[in-house]
Design a protein around this motif. Structure first.
Motif, mmCIF file in Angstrom:
data_model
loop_
_atom_site.group_PDB
_atom_site.id
_atom_site.type_symbol
_atom_site.label_atom_id
_atom_site.label_comp_id
_atom_site.label_asym_id
_atom_site.label_seq_id
_atom_site.Cartn_x
_atom_site.Cartn_y
_atom_site.Cartn_z
ATOM 1 N N GLU A 220 -55.561 -6.566 19.050
ATOM 2 C CA GLU A 220 -56.383 -7.814 17.981
ATOM 3 C C GLU A 220 -56.294 -9.195 17.743
ATOM 4 O OE1 GLU A 220 -56.182 -5.820 15.048
ATOM 5 O OE2 GLU A 220 -55.744 -4.064 15.684
ATOM 6 N N CYS A 221 -56.495 -9.672 19.027
ATOM 7 C CA CYS A 221 -57.118 -11.492 19.097
ATOM 8 C C CYS A 221 -59.085 -11.976 18.900
ATOM 9 C CB CYS A 221 -56.150 -12.211 20.292
ATOM 10 S SG CYS A 221 -57.128 -11.133 21.806
ATOM 11 N N ARG A 240 -49.323 -2.872 7.977
ATOM 12 C CA ARG A 240 -48.696 -2.874 7.546
ATOM 13 C C ARG A 240 -48.906 -5.248 6.914
ATOM 14 N NH1 ARG A 240 -43.525 -2.737 10.893
ATOM 15 N NH2 ARG A 240 -42.672 -0.363 10.075
ATOM 16 N N THR A 241 -49.494 -5.723 8.183
ATOM 17 C CA THR A 241 -50.245 -6.531 8.202
ATOM 18 C C THR A 241 -51.977 -6.553 7.725
ATOM 19 O OG1 THR A 241 -49.696 -6.938 10.853
ATOM 20 C CG2 THR A 241 -52.203 -8.344 9.567
ATOM 21 N N LEU A 245 -52.158 -8.390 3.948
ATOM 22 C CA LEU A 245 -53.303 -9.347 3.272
ATOM 23 C C LEU A 245 -53.927 -8.988 2.324
ATOM 24 C CD1 LEU A 245 -55.467 -11.819 3.898
ATOM 25 C CD2 LEU A 245 -56.487 -9.366 5.833
ATOM 26 N N ARG A 246 -53.623 -7.699 1.853
ATOM 27 C CA ARG A 246 -54.548 -6.870 0.286
ATOM 28 C C ARG A 246 -53.966 -7.846 -0.559
ATOM 29 N NH1 ARG A 246 -56.675 -2.667 -2.016
ATOM 30 N NH2 ARG A 246 -55.722 -2.033 -4.040
ATOM 31 N N TYR A 247 -52.093 -8.445 -0.457
ATOM 32 C CA TYR A 247 -51.684 -8.934 -1.063
ATOM 33 C C TYR A 247 -51.845 -10.119 -1.905
ATOM 34 C CZ TYR A 247 -48.110 -4.924 -2.594
ATOM 35 O OH TYR A 247 -48.025 -3.416 -2.993
ATOM 36 N N LEU A 248 -51.863 -10.761 -0.574
ATOM 37 C CA LEU A 248 -52.497 -12.464 -0.075
ATOM 38 C C LEU A 248 -53.218 -12.565 -0.603
ATOM 39 C CD1 LEU A 248 -51.718 -13.441 2.979
ATOM 40 C CD2 LEU A 248 -49.753 -14.051 1.056
ATOM 41 N N THR A 249 -54.351 -12.189 -1.015
ATOM 42 C CA THR A 249 -55.713 -11.484 -1.103
ATOM 43 C C THR A 249 -55.461 -11.725 -3.120
ATOM 44 O OG1 THR A 249 -56.432 -9.967 -0.373
ATOM 45 C CG2 THR A 249 -57.542 -11.524 0.604
ATOM 46 N N GLY A 250 -54.558 -11.039 -3.954
ATOM 47 C CA GLY A 250 -54.030 -11.128 -5.151
ATOM 48 C C GLY A 250 -54.937 -9.539 -5.769
ATOM 49 N N GLY A 268 -53.158 6.719 3.162
ATOM 50 C CA GLY A 268 -53.894 5.787 3.430
ATOM 51 C C GLY A 268 -53.610 4.465 4.109
ATOM 52 N N ARG A 269 -55.024 4.258 4.032
ATOM 53 C CA ARG A 269 -55.033 2.852 5.184
ATOM 54 C C ARG A 269 -55.698 2.081 4.734
ATOM 55 N NH1 ARG A 269 -52.762 6.888 6.641
ATOM 56 N NH2 ARG A 269 -53.237 7.551 8.631
ATOM 57 N N TYR A 270 -55.875 0.799 5.711
ATOM 58 C CA TYR A 270 -56.373 -0.454 5.096
ATOM 59 C C TYR A 270 -57.752 -1.424 6.096
ATOM 60 C CZ TYR A 270 -52.362 -1.047 1.377
ATOM 61 O OH TYR A 270 -51.813 -0.846 0.619
ATOM 62 N N THR A 271 -58.230 -1.240 4.762
ATOM 63 C CA THR A 271 -59.589 -2.471 6.260
ATOM 64 C C THR A 271 -58.940 -3.282 6.646
ATOM 65 O OG1 THR A 271 -61.243 -3.622 4.273
ATOM 66 C CG2 THR A 271 -61.123 -0.524 4.779
ATOM 67 N N PRO A 272 -59.639 -4.365 7.955
ATOM 68 C CA PRO A 272 -59.260 -5.501 8.378
ATOM 69 C C PRO A 272 -59.921 -6.876 7.449
ATOM 70 C CG PRO A 272 -60.784 -4.401 9.763
ATOM 71 C CD PRO A 272 -60.508 -3.909 9.046
#
Length: 287
Positions: A220-221, A240-241, A245-250, A268-272
């Motif tokens: 992921e680097c 999880r990461t 990020l989703r919460y940090l971006t509101g 459920g999944r999240y994009t980068p």
């Protein structure tokens, strides 16, 4: 009335006449006897010997003709004889033809590979395939240099898969770890341990996280195939990461179900970038 003065004969007249009758040119006789060219021409004319025709002229032998002939007779090529003696390849070819020497029998030596020193330094520590991947060279070239140097690779005995993994990574700039071992046909790092294929990235993940990975492990680097334990993550860690990020971006929590009713706790999944999506719906679209 005065009597015309008679010219005294040249002291080497007999030798000049002998060489002239043998077919030597005026210039050759002058060089051989260290006599003046005009004097030689006069003696030739007085003796009634015509000039040697051009078709019979002989070029003086090349200063290195003997050395070149010896090399050509041994079986070396014109180019190799040229390299060893400093004559031009055309001169070597002329000497070969005039001496009636057949074609070369000794093959030319292979050109040294520009990375021979680097390859040689790794021969005792890695396989031909591993060296080829590490240096970006053809493994046939590595095999040839190994044969020429007589260097044998002795496969080390590792007490654990982690020990073997650690022996096949190298620290590079930025704290990244480069994989030096085997790779699959697609270029993905691969490692064989106790007759089983193991993903090196999975070993790196266990080393850093202390647990077995869930699904695919990737770096992921931003560095492709990096093996640094702190730089790799599995699907669970990535989600999880991205959720953080989703919460940090509101954006807040994702819906409990997607618009097609699939439970997002399972699919459920999240994009980068932290955008939520349903993996079940995405797989259906692909099919």
């Amino acid at each position: 009335m005065t009597t015309p003065r008679r010219r005294r004969p040249h002291p080497k007249t007999a030798q000049i006449i002998e060489l002239a009758r043998a077919g030597r040119t005026t210039d050759e006789i002058a060089r051989t006897l260290r006599a003046g060219r005009t004097a030689v021409a006069r003696v030739r004319e007085e003796a009634g010997i015509p000039p040697t025709p051009r078709t019979a002229w002989r070029k003086p032998p090349h200063p290195k003709e003997t050395q070149v002939r010896e090399l050509l007779t041994e079986g070396y090529s014109n180019a190799e004889a040229s390299r060893r003696t400093g004559v031009t390849p055309a001169t070597a070819a002329r000497i070969r033809e005039s001496a009636g020497i057949g074609p070369a029998t000794i093959p030319p030596p292979p050109r040294p590979h520009p990375r021979t020193a680097e390859i040689t330094a790794l021969l005792a520590h890695a396989t031909n395939t591993a060296i080829g991947h590490q240096l970006g060279v053809d493994r046939a070239t590595v095999a040839r240099i190994r044969q020429e140097t007589g260097t044998t690779y002795r496969k080390p005995k590792y007490r654990s898969v982690e020990e073997k993994w650690a022996d096949h990574v190298r620290l590079v700039d930025g704290g990244h770890l480069e994989w030096l071992g085997e790779r699959s046909s697609t270029g993905t790092p691969a490692m064989r341990y106790q007759d089983q294929w193991v993903a090196p990235s999975a070993v790196a993940f266990r080393w850093g996280k202390g647990r077995d990975p869930v699904d695919q492990v990737r770096a992921e680097c931003g560095v492709r195939h990096c093996q640094a334990p702190d730089h790799v993550d599995d699907d669970l860690g990535r989600q999880r990461t991205r959720e953080q990020l989703r919460y940090l971006t509101g954006r807040g929590p994702r819906p409990e179900r997607c618009r097609h009713g699939h439970l997002q706790a399972d699919y459920g999944r999240y994009t980068p970038t932290g955008v939520a999506y349903c993996n079940k719906c995405k797989q259906r679209e692909r099919s």
